[in-house]
Design a protein around this motif. Structure first.
Motif, PDB file in Angstrom:
ATOM      1  N   GLY A   1       0.779  -1.231   0.000  1.00  0.00           N
ATOM      2  CA  GLY A   1       0.000   0.000   0.000  1.00  0.00           C
ATOM      3  C   GLY A   1       0.809   1.279   0.000  1.00  0.00           C
ATOM      4  O   GLY A   1       0.249   2.373  -0.098  1.00  0.00           O
ATOM      5  N   GLU A   2       2.158   1.170   0.080  1.00  0.00           N
ATOM      6  CA  GLU A   2       2.969   2.398   0.125  1.00  0.00           C
ATOM      7  C   GLU A   2       3.267   2.958  -1.264  1.00  0.00           C
ATOM      8  O   GLU A   2       3.656   4.120  -1.399  1.00  0.00           O
ATOM      9  N   LEU A   3       3.127   2.113  -2.316  1.00  0.00           N
ATOM     10  CA  LEU A   3       3.412   2.552  -3.681  1.00  0.00           C
ATOM     11  C   LEU A   3       2.171   2.460  -4.549  1.00  0.00           C
ATOM     12  O   LEU A   3       1.344   1.554  -4.389  1.00  0.00           O
ATOM     13  N   THR A   4       2.043   3.381  -5.483  1.00  0.00           N
ATOM     14  CA  THR A   4       1.000   3.279  -6.498  1.00  0.00           C
ATOM     15  C   THR A   4       1.469   2.271  -7.550  1.00  0.00           C
ATOM     16  O   THR A   4       2.651   1.892  -7.568  1.00  0.00           O
ATOM     17  N   PRO A   5       0.590   1.824  -8.448  1.00  0.00           N
ATOM     18  CA  PRO A   5       1.009   0.878  -9.494  1.00  0.00           C
ATOM     19  C   PRO A   5       2.102   1.412 -10.422  1.00  0.00           C
ATOM     20  O   PRO A   5       2.749   0.642 -11.114  1.00  0.00           O
ATOM     21  N   THR A   6       2.287   2.748 -10.443  1.00  0.00           N
ATOM     22  CA  THR A   6       3.375   3.311 -11.253  1.00  0.00           C
ATOM     23  C   THR A   6       4.580   3.663 -10.380  1.00  0.00           C
ATOM     24  O   THR A   6       5.410   4.486 -10.745  1.00  0.00           O
ATOM     25  N   LEU A   7       4.645   3.034  -9.205  1.00  0.00           N
ATOM     26  CA  LEU A   7       5.797   3.092  -8.300  1.00  0.00           C
ATOM     27  C   LEU A   7       6.038   4.461  -7.675  1.00  0.00           C
ATOM     28  O   LEU A   7       7.162   4.798  -7.299  1.00  0.00           O
ATOM     29  N   LYS A   8       4.976   5.270  -7.575  1.00  0.00           N
ATOM     30  CA  LYS A   8       5.078   6.528  -6.842  1.00  0.00           C
ATOM     31  C   LYS A   8       4.757   6.258  -5.377  1.00  0.00           C
ATOM     32  O   LYS A   8       3.873   5.460  -5.055  1.00  0.00           O
ATOM     33  N   VAL A   9       5.474   6.941  -4.503  1.00  0.00           N
ATOM     34  CA  VAL A   9       5.268   6.748  -3.075  1.00  0.00           C
ATOM     35  C   VAL A   9       3.993   7.456  -2.624  1.00  0.00           C
ATOM     36  O   VAL A   9       3.749   8.614  -2.965  1.00  0.00           O
ATOM     37  N   LYS A  10       3.163   6.736  -1.868  1.00  0.00           N
ATOM     38  CA  LYS A  10       1.976   7.341  -1.242  1.00  0.00           C
ATOM     39  C   LYS A  10       2.419   7.947   0.083  1.00  0.00           C
ATOM     40  O   LYS A  10       2.509   7.257   1.103  1.00  0.00           O
ATOM     41  N   ARG A  11       2.697   9.219   0.073  1.00  0.00           N
ATOM     42  CA  ARG A  11       3.283   9.871   1.245  1.00  0.00           C
ATOM     43  C   ARG A  11       2.380   9.776   2.470  1.00  0.00           C
ATOM     44  O   ARG A  11       2.869   9.595   3.590  1.00  0.00           O
ATOM     45  N   ASN A  12       1.081   9.942   2.241  1.00  0.00           N
ATOM     46  CA  ASN A  12       0.178   9.903   3.396  1.00  0.00           C
ATOM     47  C   ASN A  12       0.199   8.542   4.080  1.00  0.00           C
ATOM     48  O   ASN A  12       0.131   8.443   5.302  1.00  0.00           O
ATOM     49  N   VAL A  13       0.326   7.467   3.278  1.00  0.00           N
ATOM     50  CA  VAL A  13       0.396   6.116   3.845  1.00  0.00           C
ATOM     51  C   VAL A  13       1.696   5.944   4.627  1.00  0.00           C
ATOM     52  O   VAL A  13       1.700   5.425   5.759  1.00  0.00           O
ATOM     53  N   VAL A  14       2.791   6.381   4.039  1.00  0.00           N
ATOM     54  CA  VAL A  14       4.096   6.255   4.704  1.00  0.00           C
ATOM     55  C   VAL A  14       4.121   7.075   5.993  1.00  0.00           C
ATOM     56  O   VAL A  14       4.584   6.599   7.039  1.00  0.00           O
ATOM     57  N   HIS A  15       3.611   8.307   5.915  1.00  0.00           N
ATOM     58  CA  HIS A  15       3.607   9.159   7.100  1.00  0.00           C
ATOM     59  C   HIS A  15       2.775   8.541   8.221  1.00  0.00           C
ATOM     60  O   HIS A  15       3.159   8.606   9.399  1.00  0.00           O
ATOM     61  N   GLY A  16       1.653   7.924   7.854  1.00  0.00           N
ATOM     62  CA  GLY A  16       0.812   7.298   8.872  1.00  0.00           C
ATOM     63  C   GLY A  16       1.423   6.038   9.434  1.00  0.00           C
ATOM     64  O   GLY A  16       1.414   5.818  10.661  1.00  0.00           O
ATOM     65  N   ARG A  17       1.969   5.202   8.555  1.00  0.00           N
ATOM     66  CA  ARG A  17       2.507   3.907   8.968  1.00  0.00           C
ATOM     67  C   ARG A  17       3.775   4.053   9.793  1.00  0.00           C
ATOM     68  O   ARG A  17       4.064   3.238  10.687  1.00  0.00           O
ATOM     69  N   TYR A  18       4.563   5.085   9.493  1.00  0.00           N
ATOM     70  CA  TYR A  18       5.857   5.254  10.166  1.00  0.00           C
ATOM     71  C   TYR A  18       5.884   6.534  11.001  1.00  0.00           C
ATOM     72  O   TYR A  18       6.923   7.187  11.128  1.00  0.00           O
ATOM     73  N   ALA A  19       4.721   6.862  11.567  1.00  0.00           N
ATOM     74  CA  ALA A  19       4.621   8.074  12.399  1.00  0.00           C
ATOM     75  C   ALA A  19       5.577   8.019  13.589  1.00  0.00           C
ATOM     76  O   ALA A  19       6.200   9.027  13.950  1.00  0.00           O
ATOM     77  N   ASP A  20       5.709   6.840  14.197  1.00  0.00           N
ATOM     78  CA  ASP A  20       6.602   6.705  15.361  1.00  0.00           C
ATOM     79  C   ASP A  20       8.053   6.943  14.969  1.00  0.00           C
ATOM     80  O   ASP A  20       8.812   7.604  15.690  1.00  0.00           O
ATOM     81  N   GLU A  21       8.431   6.410  13.803  1.00  0.00           N
ATOM     82  CA  GLU A  21       9.812   6.588  13.333  1.00  0.00           C
ATOM     83  C   GLU A  21      10.101   8.058  13.043  1.00  0.00           C
ATOM     84  O   GLU A  21      11.198   8.561  13.332  1.00  0.00           O
ATOM     85  N   ILE A  22       9.101   8.743  12.480  1.00  0.00           N
ATOM     86  CA  ILE A  22       9.286  10.164  12.178  1.00  0.00           C
ATOM     87  C   ILE A  22       9.445  10.960  13.472  1.00  0.00           C
ATOM     88  O   ILE A  22      10.332  11.819  13.588  1.00  0.00           O
ATOM     89  N   GLU A  23       8.600  10.659  14.436  1.00  0.00           N
ATOM     90  CA  GLU A  23       8.692  11.369  15.716  1.00  0.00           C
ATOM     91  C   GLU A  23      10.039  11.101  16.390  1.00  0.00           C
ATOM     92  O   GLU A  23      10.609  11.982  17.042  1.00  0.00           O
ATOM     93  N   ARG A  24      10.519   9.873  16.221  1.00  0.00           N
ATOM     94  CA  ARG A  24      11.799   9.513  16.839  1.00  0.00           C
ATOM     95  C   ARG A  24      12.948  10.338  16.252  1.00  0.00           C
ATOM     96  O   ARG A  24      13.916  10.658  16.949  1.00  0.00           O
ATOM     97  N   LEU A  25      12.826  10.687  14.965  1.00  0.00           N
ATOM     98  CA  LEU A  25      13.863  11.505  14.327  1.00  0.00           C
ATOM     99  C   LEU A  25      13.962  12.887  14.962  1.00  0.00           C
ATOM    100  O   LEU A  25      15.023  13.518  14.924  1.00  0.00           O
ATOM    101  N   TYR A  26      12.846  13.355  15.544  1.00  0.00           N
ATOM    102  CA  TYR A  26      12.828  14.705  16.127  1.00  0.00           C
ATOM    103  C   TYR A  26      12.790  14.680  17.652  1.00  0.00           C
ATOM    104  O   TYR A  26      12.596  15.708  18.292  1.00  0.00           O
ATOM    105  N   ALA A  27      12.955  13.487  18.229  1.00  0.00           N
ATOM    106  CA  ALA A  27      12.885  13.377  19.688  1.00  0.00           C
ATOM    107  C   ALA A  27      14.040  14.146  20.333  1.00  0.00           C
ATOM    108  O   ALA A  27      15.160  14.126  19.832  1.00  0.00           O
TER     109      ALA A  27
END
Length: 596
Positions: A570-596
């Protein structure tokens, strides 16, 4: 505000439709091969007359089912010759093709068939049909279904036994430029897909302009190997333009079989998304490194790039020319052989291709012409071509197209290719096409004095840091993906104090080759996340990417994710573009950890 209108518009005939080029080829050159499909270790040709005969048989079948002009018919399949047969048959019956990606979920299938009001659907196999079966009770209007792998094409044709051929001819003759040809639901990186309404006139107008400007590059004797998803407008226009020109289209069995099938088919031109060209380059470099020839490959690559840059400036120094000739024998000829040995040019679309990679391929003897467009623009807005090629740009507008750069940097467009709006969604249409008729692309770009367009980012993807700095993530992400170890990169930092990045590793090619050389074979990304050698390698890639931007825009911190992004995930469209909203939601903890 900047604006440029390309001269030389090719007029659209009053009775234009998408069936006419095929009919003309079948009449003038009935034995000329227009299509080809793989059987065993060879590609079997399909002549113009055979192509049209199959289309007419299937169109009779649709008419026999009761499909009326303007009715929508869904088509869910990977790219294969039957996709094209059914697509053209739907058009010949006066219908409207509603493509569905073969990676779509049952929920997406339900939405597209329901929203479009499709009365019939064709599926590639039982697995795809199963997605429909899950939601079939909610789709009573879709009364007829066929499965290609279960002799569905022949089953459809049998419904046409009582239908006279003249009925198909009458349907085709009644199709005009204003008639709807397809509703393509944008795969999108956010939100529910919207159905883009494209008429025969939109697509044929776009084809005629493209044919006019590429006629010196591609002709009737050329061969294209098609593997991109035909549910996407990029592959759709590639198929249509080949028929318009009379060039032959070979259907690859899948992108994974390209290396095997290109020498079998020997294409003369090829189209792909940037990620495919990145993988070819990174794969070749990794193989050379594994064979102990990494330094030679790097020197050959640097020479190819320098030669291309010098050629663009107008003069290649003598010694550089000698080095280029030497590497042509030692390295470049072998790289060209990977593409079948006869590939002259390629087209890249669906996202930005870095200038360095374009120079590299040009230097080895493969010219890659970037273009630009969206599903809503049928899809071509701009193209590079042999007589107007500026590496790093997406070319100049095609004839009859006007490009304007708004005050906020957004690219606006007008022309005969602009879609009719979003199906059943007047509000979204008004948000996209303004009161003056300008289509708002959502892309940020620049327009130079010669009319060449450069894409610098997505309006909705612009990151605004807590310090108020606007950052276009594409610049950094393109540089990162150019590294052999990196598969995907998502730059983050909206309303944050600095820019950071999430990185995935290429576990198909890059990581295994690197791990083997480091004496760590078989280890996965999740097992190497804290490996000091890997961290040093990725930091080097980040440092190289940061050279393209200011200090305020540079990546300060980053994290390697345990697994790559995928379409199925679900992170990529069929033309291999990144779905940013999916990535941001799925890896929200990792993103927050980068700014901890």
């Amino acid at each position: 505000m900047q604006e440029y209108t390309a001269p030389g518009e090719v007029p659209l005939p009053d009775d234009a439709n998408l069936l006419q080029p095929l009919q003309e080829h079948a009449k003038a050159t009935p034995t000329k091969p227009l299509l080809a499909y793989r059987q065993g270790d060879e590609f079997i040709d399909v002549s113009a007359s055979e192509f049209l005969d199959t289309v007419e048989r299937l169109a009779r079948g649709l008419i026999g089912l009761g499909v009326q002009p303007g009715d929508r018919v869904a088509l869910m399949s990977a790219t294969r010759i039957e996709w094209t047969y059914v697509d053209y048959a739907i058009l010949a019956a006066g219908g409207v093709t509603v493509p569905i990606y073969d990676t779509s979920s049952a929920e997406q299938v339900e939405w597209i068939i329901s929203d479009s009001g499709a009365v019939a659907a064709v599926f590639e196999n039982d697995d795809l049909k199963a997605a429909f079966d899950e939601v079939a009770s909610k789709l009573p209007e879709c009364k007829h279904t066929f499965v290609i792998d279960n002799d569905g094409v022949e089953e459809l044709a049998k419904h046409g036994d009582p239908v006279q051929p003249q009925q198909v001819a009458a349907r085709i003759s009644n199709i005009g430029p204003e008639d709807l040809a397809t509703i393509i639901y944008t795969s999108g990186t956010t939100g529910r897909p919207k159905g883009c309404m494209l008429t025969h006139g939109n697509l044929r107008w776009d084809l005629l302009q493209c044919k006019d400007i590429i006629s010196e590059m591609v002709g009737p004797d050329d061969r294209q190997l098609l593997f991109l998803p035909l549910a996407h407008s990029f592959a759709k226009i590639l198929m249509l333009v080949s028929v318009e020109i009379g060039a032959k289209v070979g259907f690859a069995t899948s992108a994974q079989h390209l290396v095997e099938e290109m020498p079998l088919f020997k294409p003369t031109f090829l189209s792909a998304v940037p990620r495919i060209f990145e993988k070819v380059y990174n794969g070749a470099r990794q193989k050379a490194t594994a064979d102990g020839k990494g330094k030679i490959f790097d020197k050959a690559a640097d020479t190819a790039i320098a030669w291309s840059e010098a050629k663009e400036r107008g003069k290649v120094p003598f010694l550089l020319g000698l080095k280029h000739a030497l590497f042509n024998k030692l390295v470049y000829s072998k790289l060209r052989a990977l593409f079948g040995g006869e590939l002259r040019l390629a087209n890249s679309g669906g996202g930005p291709l870095g200038a360095r990679l374009t120079h590299f391929f040009n230097g080895i003897g493969l010219q890659i012409y970037e273009g630009y467009g969206l599903t809503e623009t049928s899809p071509v807005l701009t193209l590079n071509r042999s007589d107007a090629w500026k590496i790093g740009s997406v070319g100049k507008p095609i004839p009859g197209t006007t490009i304007r750069i708004a005050e906020d940097g957004e690219i606006l467009a007008k022309g005969g290719q602009i879609f009719q709006g979003y199906y059943n969604n007047e509000q979204a249409t008004k948000e996209t096409i303004d009161a003056d008729g300008w289509f708002h692309t959502g892309d940020i770009g620049e327009l130079d004095s010669e009319g060449f367009v450069r894409i610098t980012g997505r309006k909705k993807e612009l990151i605004v840091t807590a310090g108020g700095k606007n950052v276009a993530p594409a610049v950094l992400e393109d540089r990162l993906r150019a590294h052999a170890l990196i598969s995907q990169a998502v730059v983050v930092g909206d309303n944050k104090p600095f820019i950071a990045a999430l990185i995935t590793l290429d576990e198909e090619q890059g990581l295994p080759a690197w791990a083997e050389l480091q004496g760590k074979p078989g280890r996965k990304a999740s097992e190497l996340a804290d490996d000091p050698d890997l961290l040093k390698e990725i930091q080097g890639a980040v440092d190289a990417a940061n050279q393209a931007v200011s200090q305020a825009e540079s990546i300060r911190k980053w994290e390697i994710l345990p697994e790559d992004f995928t379409i199925d995930g679900g992170e990529l469209t069929p033309t291999l573009k990144v779905k940013r909203n999916v990535v941001h939601g799925r890896y929200a903890d990792e993103i927050e950890r980068l700014y901890a």
